[in-house]
Design a protein around this motif. Structure first.
Motif, PDB file in Angstrom:
ATOM      1  N   MET A 183      37.745  16.887  32.166  1.00  0.00           N
ATOM      2  CA  MET A 183      37.047  18.166  32.249  1.00  0.00           C
ATOM      3  C   MET A 183      35.559  17.899  32.478  1.00  0.00           C
ATOM      4  SD  MET A 183      39.023  20.079  29.105  1.00  0.00           S
ATOM      5  CE  MET A 183      38.743  21.773  29.640  1.00  0.00           C
ATOM      6  N   GLY A 184      34.905  18.820  33.149  1.00  0.00           N
ATOM      7  CA  GLY A 184      33.480  18.641  33.396  1.00  0.00           C
ATOM      8  C   GLY A 184      33.175  18.482  34.877  1.00  0.00           C
ATOM      9  N   PHE A 185      31.938  18.172  35.192  1.00  0.00           N
ATOM     10  CA  PHE A 185      31.462  18.235  36.563  1.00  0.00           C
ATOM     11  C   PHE A 185      30.583  17.036  36.925  1.00  0.00           C
ATOM     12  CE2 PHE A 185      31.999  22.549  34.946  1.00  0.00           C
ATOM     13  CZ  PHE A 185      32.887  23.059  35.873  1.00  0.00           C
ATOM     14  N   PHE A 186      30.596  16.721  38.197  1.00  0.00           N
ATOM     15  CA  PHE A 186      29.615  15.802  38.773  1.00  0.00           C
ATOM     16  C   PHE A 186      28.282  16.545  38.848  1.00  0.00           C
ATOM     17  CE2 PHE A 186      27.306  13.726  42.150  1.00  0.00           C
ATOM     18  CZ  PHE A 186      27.681  12.396  42.075  1.00  0.00           C
ATOM     19  N   PRO A 187      27.158  15.906  38.472  1.00  0.00           N
ATOM     20  CA  PRO A 187      25.869  16.623  38.507  1.00  0.00           C
ATOM     21  C   PRO A 187      25.468  17.014  39.931  1.00  0.00           C
ATOM     22  CG  PRO A 187      25.557  14.286  37.977  1.00  0.00           C
ATOM     23  CD  PRO A 187      27.021  14.533  37.937  1.00  0.00           C
ATOM     24  N   TRP A 188      25.369  18.310  40.162  1.00  0.00           N
ATOM     25  CA  TRP A 188      25.146  18.840  41.522  1.00  0.00           C
ATOM     26  C   TRP A 188      23.915  18.244  42.184  1.00  0.00           C
ATOM     27  CZ3 TRP A 188      28.531  21.632  44.226  1.00  0.00           C
ATOM     28  CH2 TRP A 188      29.536  22.332  43.550  1.00  0.00           C
ATOM     29  N   ARG A 189      22.839  18.075  41.426  1.00  0.00           N
ATOM     30  CA  ARG A 189      21.577  17.642  42.028  1.00  0.00           C
ATOM     31  C   ARG A 189      21.633  16.206  42.543  1.00  0.00           C
ATOM     32  NH1 ARG A 189      17.558  20.212  37.418  1.00  0.00           N
ATOM     33  NH2 ARG A 189      17.408  22.314  38.311  1.00  0.00           N
ATOM     34  N   PHE A 190      22.691  15.491  42.195  1.00  0.00           N
ATOM     35  CA  PHE A 190      22.802  14.088  42.603  1.00  0.00           C
ATOM     36  C   PHE A 190      23.745  13.892  43.789  1.00  0.00           C
ATOM     37  CE2 PHE A 190      20.940  13.839  38.511  1.00  0.00           C
ATOM     38  CZ  PHE A 190      20.276  12.633  38.417  1.00  0.00           C
ATOM     39  N   LEU A 191      24.240  14.970  44.371  1.00  0.00           N
ATOM     40  CA  LEU A 191      25.208  14.827  45.465  1.00  0.00           C
ATOM     41  C   LEU A 191      24.630  14.031  46.629  1.00  0.00           C
ATOM     42  CD1 LEU A 191      26.921  18.345  45.577  1.00  0.00           C
ATOM     43  CD2 LEU A 191      27.958  16.180  44.898  1.00  0.00           C
ATOM     44  N   HIS A 192      23.353  14.226  46.928  1.00  0.00           N
ATOM     45  CA  HIS A 192      22.776  13.533  48.077  1.00  0.00           C
ATOM     46  C   HIS A 192      22.555  12.045  47.809  1.00  0.00           C
ATOM     47  CE1 HIS A 192      19.136  14.277  45.707  1.00  0.00           C
ATOM     48  NE2 HIS A 192      18.532  13.351  46.425  1.00  0.00           N
ATOM     49  N   LYS A 193      22.784  11.586  46.572  1.00  0.00           N
ATOM     50  CA  LYS A 193      22.595  10.176  46.246  1.00  0.00           C
ATOM     51  C   LYS A 193      23.879   9.359  46.378  1.00  0.00           C
ATOM     52  CE  LYS A 193      19.165   8.837  45.074  1.00  0.00           C
ATOM     53  NZ  LYS A 193      17.977   8.412  45.857  1.00  0.00           N
ATOM     54  N   VAL A 194      24.984   9.980  46.777  1.00  0.00           N
ATOM     55  CA  VAL A 194      26.252   9.247  46.846  1.00  0.00           C
ATOM     56  C   VAL A 194      26.824   9.221  48.264  1.00  0.00           C
ATOM     57  CG1 VAL A 194      26.843   9.585  44.425  1.00  0.00           C
ATOM     58  CG2 VAL A 194      27.506  11.330  46.083  1.00  0.00           C
ATOM     59  N   GLY A 195      25.995   9.419  49.265  1.00  0.00           N
ATOM     60  CA  GLY A 195      26.458   9.334  50.640  1.00  0.00           C
ATOM     61  C   GLY A 195      27.159  10.608  51.093  1.00  0.00           C
ATOM     62  N   ILE A 196      27.399  10.713  52.406  1.00  0.00           N
ATOM     63  CA  ILE A 196      28.003  11.930  52.961  1.00  0.00           C
ATOM     64  C   ILE A 196      29.411  12.142  52.418  1.00  0.00           C
ATOM     65  CG2 ILE A 196      28.803  13.039  55.081  1.00  0.00           C
ATOM     66  CD1 ILE A 196      26.507  11.621  56.534  1.00  0.00           C
ATOM     67  N   TYR A 197      30.227  11.078  52.456  1.00  0.00           N
ATOM     68  CA  TYR A 197      31.592  11.205  51.951  1.00  0.00           C
ATOM     69  C   TYR A 197      31.587  11.576  50.470  1.00  0.00           C
ATOM     70  CZ  TYR A 197      36.142   9.879  50.102  1.00  0.00           C
ATOM     71  OH  TYR A 197      37.339   9.895  49.436  1.00  0.00           O
ATOM     72  N   GLY A 198      30.748  10.890  49.678  1.00  0.00           N
ATOM     73  CA  GLY A 198      30.688  11.168  48.248  1.00  0.00           C
ATOM     74  C   GLY A 198      30.245  12.593  47.967  1.00  0.00           C
ATOM     75  N   ALA A 199      29.261  13.085  48.737  1.00  0.00           N
ATOM     76  CA  ALA A 199      28.767  14.446  48.527  1.00  0.00           C
ATOM     77  C   ALA A 199      29.863  15.471  48.805  1.00  0.00           C
ATOM     78  CB  ALA A 199      27.564  14.702  49.422  1.00  0.00           C
ATOM     79  N   ILE A 200      30.589  15.283  49.904  1.00  0.00           N
ATOM     80  CA  ILE A 200      31.671  16.214  50.237  1.00  0.00           C
ATOM     81  C   ILE A 200      32.765  16.150  49.175  1.00  0.00           C
ATOM     82  CG2 ILE A 200      33.498  16.720  51.911  1.00  0.00           C
ATOM     83  CD1 ILE A 200      31.569  15.669  54.083  1.00  0.00           C
ATOM     84  N   TYR A 201      33.131  14.921  48.794  1.00  0.00           N
ATOM     85  CA  TYR A 201      34.221  14.742  47.836  1.00  0.00           C
ATOM     86  C   TYR A 201      33.878  15.382  46.491  1.00  0.00           C
ATOM     87  CZ  TYR A 201      37.619  12.468  44.790  1.00  0.00           C
ATOM     88  OH  TYR A 201      38.614  12.246  43.872  1.00  0.00           O
ATOM     89  N   TYR A 202      32.682  15.115  45.962  1.00  0.00           N
ATOM     90  CA  TYR A 202      32.365  15.589  44.618  1.00  0.00           C
ATOM     91  C   TYR A 202      31.973  17.060  44.594  1.00  0.00           C
ATOM     92  CZ  TYR A 202      33.182  10.996  42.859  1.00  0.00           C
ATOM     93  OH  TYR A 202      33.818   9.829  42.519  1.00  0.00           O
ATOM     94  N   ALA A 203      31.497  17.596  45.698  1.00  0.00           N
ATOM     95  CA  ALA A 203      31.324  19.052  45.759  1.00  0.00           C
ATOM     96  C   ALA A 203      32.694  19.732  45.669  1.00  0.00           C
ATOM     97  CB  ALA A 203      30.615  19.452  47.051  1.00  0.00           C
ATOM     98  N   GLY A 204      33.660  19.206  46.435  1.00  0.00           N
ATOM     99  CA  GLY A 204      35.020  19.736  46.342  1.00  0.00           C
ATOM    100  C   GLY A 204      35.620  19.526  44.965  1.00  0.00           C
ATOM    101  N   TYR A 205      35.363  18.360  44.383  1.00  0.00           N
ATOM    102  CA  TYR A 205      35.860  18.052  43.035  1.00  0.00           C
ATOM    103  C   TYR A 205      35.343  19.078  42.028  1.00  0.00           C
ATOM    104  CZ  TYR A 205      35.944  15.561  38.523  1.00  0.00           C
ATOM    105  OH  TYR A 205      36.117  15.220  37.203  1.00  0.00           O
ATOM    106  N   ASN A 206      34.041  19.380  42.097  1.00  0.00           N
ATOM    107  CA  ASN A 206      33.464  20.336  41.152  1.00  0.00           C
ATOM    108  C   ASN A 206      34.101  21.714  41.286  1.00  0.00           C
ATOM    109  OD1 ASN A 206      31.744  18.488  40.005  1.00  0.00           O
ATOM    110  ND2 ASN A 206      29.891  19.254  40.988  1.00  0.00           N
ATOM    111  N   LEU A 207      34.270  22.165  42.526  1.00  0.00           N
ATOM    112  CA  LEU A 207      34.834  23.494  42.739  1.00  0.00           C
ATOM    113  C   LEU A 207      36.284  23.556  42.271  1.00  0.00           C
ATOM    114  CD1 LEU A 207      33.303  24.210  46.267  1.00  0.00           C
ATOM    115  CD2 LEU A 207      32.601  25.217  44.086  1.00  0.00           C
ATOM    116  N   LEU A 208      37.062  22.531  42.615  1.00  0.00           N
ATOM    117  CA  LEU A 208      38.466  22.513  42.203  1.00  0.00           C
ATOM    118  C   LEU A 208      38.587  22.398  40.692  1.00  0.00           C
ATOM    119  CD1 LEU A 208      41.411  22.479  43.148  1.00  0.00           C
ATOM    120  CD2 LEU A 208      41.251  19.989  43.313  1.00  0.00           C
TER     121      LEU A 208
END
Length: 422
Positions: free
Chosen positions: A142-167
């Motif tokens: 349970m919980g979320f990846f910190p939104w403000r750090f999405l740009h620090k994990v590369g394009i694939y990581g940003a897309i993946y963890y944005a989707g992860y947070n929403l799901l």
């Protein structure tokens, strides 16, 4: 608790020879075996050979533990195309395990049932429907990846963890079986981290006991606090899969901010998809000569790297608690880490420095300050090293068994009291 209970455990992942989830399963089974009679349901294809090999080599293992194996159906081609299909077959395994559990319960008459592994909250299985005291956990995810750090994990990581947070936001609220299982567990719900405990209490109205899912591996060498000599480079260890959420790049950027008067070395264990980009970043920051990437090396060699280090650095942006965290404590290493996930619970003021997860620039600066503080204040580093050795003992499997036994006692006596009233 004075009497031995007859307990059914669901431990999909359970192995005496592996880490991560299988190690969690085996650690709890092994720790609870002296106190109760255990019937343990395990996935067959991956873990039966491990368990049977261990039992053949260790005839002294308690015969009060009985293992039962259920094979999970798999479609590896489909999983490559659609990874979430894993959950279809994992859920089917739990249905098969529940059918076996009902049959065993009719024959044995269990006092209590415990849903142990896997740790994730999305699939609680069906054992809470047996109508006997139910314990679930440690539960994580349970919980979320910190939104403000999405740009620090590369394009694939940003897309993946944005989707992860929403799901994850949708699943935490709308998945009904985890909520029903959590409420069925009552005071028998165990959360792997404080974050999971807060969310379970808010969303499921369930009170939790927080218990870190990983334990101190047995037979670790006893360490003492080691002094760093004057002029000796500060040896920093980092370990994990090289994937976006582990975010070693934050650590590299932090180390780049250390003044030139501080000699240091970074020893990186593990490898993965981000290894090449992190090496490039180290070169771009002009510090590749200070960074040694060891790759995946045998466990004994990895422990040797920890034994020679002066502090352990964690940069994960999304995690529970990794085994190497307690291994670092047991090696007498102060830990510098973000103040979130499982690290917020494991690392306290006695054994390390937690930094706030606010904005990337602020967190990177805070990591740099923490490392600089320990580099320049050897007395503090040694006090935290001593605290690390003491803190490691809190994560022994014996301590975990004490906590779980108390939960078992409460659930068993609750059920007995209800039975008396009726």
């Amino acid at each position: 608790m004075t009497r031995r209970l007859k307990i059914l455990l669901s431990a999909y992942a359970c192995s005496p020879f592996r880490g991560s989830e299988p190690g969690v399963g085996w650690g709890f089974v092994n720790a609870l075996a002296p106190f109760h009679d255990l019937w343990v349901i395990v996935e067959e294809e991956k873990f039966r050979e491990d368990i049977e090999t261990y039992l053949a080599e260790h005839p002294e293992f308690p015969d009060s533990v009985r293992f039962f194996f259920v094979r999970k159906k798999r479609n590896r081609s489909l999983r490559r195309i659609w990874p979430p299909s894993y959950y279809w077959y994992y859920r089917a395994w739990h249905r098969d395990a529940f059918r076996l559990a009902r049959d065993l319960h009719r024959r044995v008459g269990f006092d209590l049932v415990h849903q142990l592994t896997m740790v994730g909250y999305r699939e609680p299985g069906y054992l809470w429907k047996l109508g006997i005291p139910f314990v679930w956990g440690p539960v994580g995810g349970m919980g979320f990846f910190p939104w403000r750090f999405l740009h620090k994990v590369g394009i694939y990581g940003a897309i993946y963890y944005a989707g992860y947070n929403l799901l994850n936001a949708l699943q935490m609220v709308f998945l009904s079986r985890p909520r029903r299982a959590g409420r069925a567990a009552g005071c028998g719900l165990i959360a792997a981290t404080p974050e999971n405990a807060r969310l379970a209490e808010r969303l499921w109205k369930s009170r939790c006991t927080v218990l870190c899912e990983v334990g101190l591996p047995p037979a670790l060498q006893e360490h003492t606090v080691r002094r760093r000599s004057e002029g000796e480079p500060l040896r920093i260890a980092w370990s994990g899969q090289h994937i976006p959420r582990k975010a070693l790049n934050l650590g590299l950027e932090a180390l780049a901010r250390l003044p030139g008067t501080i000699p240091w070395e970074l020893h990186v264990l593990g490898e993965g998809a981000r290894t090449r980009s992190w090496k490039r970043l180290a070169r771009r920051l002009g510090m590749a000569h200070r960074c040694r990437f060891h790759g995946w090396i045998p466990r004994e060699e990895a422990l040797g790297v920890l034994a020679q280090a002066h502090l352990f650095l964690i940069t994960s942006l999304r995690d529970l608690t990794s085994t190497v965290t307690v291994e670092a404590l047991a090696a007498g290493l102060p830990i510098v880490c973000p103040d979130h996930c499982g690290f917020a619970h494991v690392v306290d003021e006695s054994c390390g420095i937690r930094v706030p997860v606010t904005r990337p620039s602020q967190t990177i600066e805070a990591l740099a300050r923490a490392v600089r503080t320990l580099a320049e204040d050897e007395g503090l580093r040694q006090r935290l090293a001593g605290g690390a050795l003491a803190r490691a003992r809190d994560f022994s499997w014996d301590r975990k068994a004490e906590v779980v036994n108390e939960i078992y006692r409460k659930r068993f006596h609750e059920a007995a009291a209800r039975h008396t009233r009726t």
